[in-house]
Scaffold this motif. Structure first.
Motif, mmCIF file in Angstrom:
data_model
loop_
_atom_site.group_PDB
_atom_site.id
_atom_site.type_symbol
_atom_site.label_atom_id
_atom_site.label_comp_id
_atom_site.label_asym_id
_atom_site.label_seq_id
_atom_site.Cartn_x
_atom_site.Cartn_y
_atom_site.Cartn_z
ATOM 1 N N GLU A 67 0.837 -1.194 0.000
ATOM 2 C CA GLU A 67 0.000 0.000 0.000
ATOM 3 C C GLU A 67 0.880 1.256 0.000
ATOM 4 O OE1 GLU A 67 -2.740 -0.022 3.267
ATOM 5 O OE2 GLU A 67 -3.687 1.803 2.541
ATOM 6 N N HIS A 73 -4.181 -0.649 -3.236
ATOM 7 C CA HIS A 73 -4.872 0.391 -2.484
ATOM 8 C C HIS A 73 -6.053 -0.225 -1.767
ATOM 9 C CE1 HIS A 73 -6.943 0.276 -6.366
ATOM 10 N NE2 HIS A 73 -8.022 0.675 -5.742
ATOM 11 N N TYR A 84 -8.494 -4.956 -0.535
ATOM 12 C CA TYR A 84 -7.354 -4.446 -1.289
ATOM 13 C C TYR A 84 -7.522 -4.782 -2.757
ATOM 14 C CZ TYR A 84 -5.122 -4.174 3.260
ATOM 15 O OH TYR A 84 -4.837 -3.891 4.567
#
Ligand SMILES: [Zn+2]
Ligand SMILES: [Zn+2]
Length: 148
Positions: A67, A73, A84
């Motif tokens: 991340e 993200h 994610y």
């Protein structure tokens, strides 16, 4: 797992581009998330990479580092589940979670990254400054549309 011979595949290229050393866990996590068209939760990623690949601490450390480096993200949701998704090539470590629209399908419950759909500009009243723009649509995805 025997080491894979060259030429470098997409997973290798992505790790190298972000300056990350290749480890079996990083490869497995990236392959699991990048291989899906929708966002995965931590437990779903665990299931994808299979038991025995890593321990939970390493997995979550890997997710966090991905991340921070702009490989993954977090995807907003209307539930409290943290998911994610793989970032597209245009993403950077600074701006990658809020430049596109997300879509939650009520039928299959998957949350998709619509990376080709930019978050629309919103005019805010004076004195307000937005730091994050999470734009979540919900409805029915392509795969769940009724036939005909
Ligand atoms: Zn669906
Ligand atoms: Zn996304």
């Amino acid at each position: 797992m025997p080491p894979l011979p060259s030429p470098p595949d997409r997973i290798t290229q992505t790790l190298v581009r972000h300056g990350l050393r290749q480890t079996p866990v990083r490869r497995a996590v990236l392959a699991a998330v990048a291989g899906k068209g929708y966002a995965l939760s931590g437990p779903e990623i665990e299931r994808e990479i299979g038991p025995g690949t890593t321990d939970r601490i390493t997995l979550y450390r890997t997710l966090k580092s991905f991340e921070q480096h702009g490989l993954l993200h977090r995807v907003p949701d209307d539930t409290d589940v943290l998911r994610y998704a793989a970032c597209s090539i245009e993403c950077s470590a600074e701006a990658h979670f809020d430049n596109h629209v997300h879509f939650r399908c009520g039928t299959c419950t998957h949350t998709y990254c619509l990376s080709q759909v930019a978050v629309p500009a919103v005019a805010l009243p004076g004195g307000f400054r937005a730091d994050r723009r999470h734009y979540l649509l919900s409805g029915t995805c392509q795969l769940c549309q009724p036939a005909g």
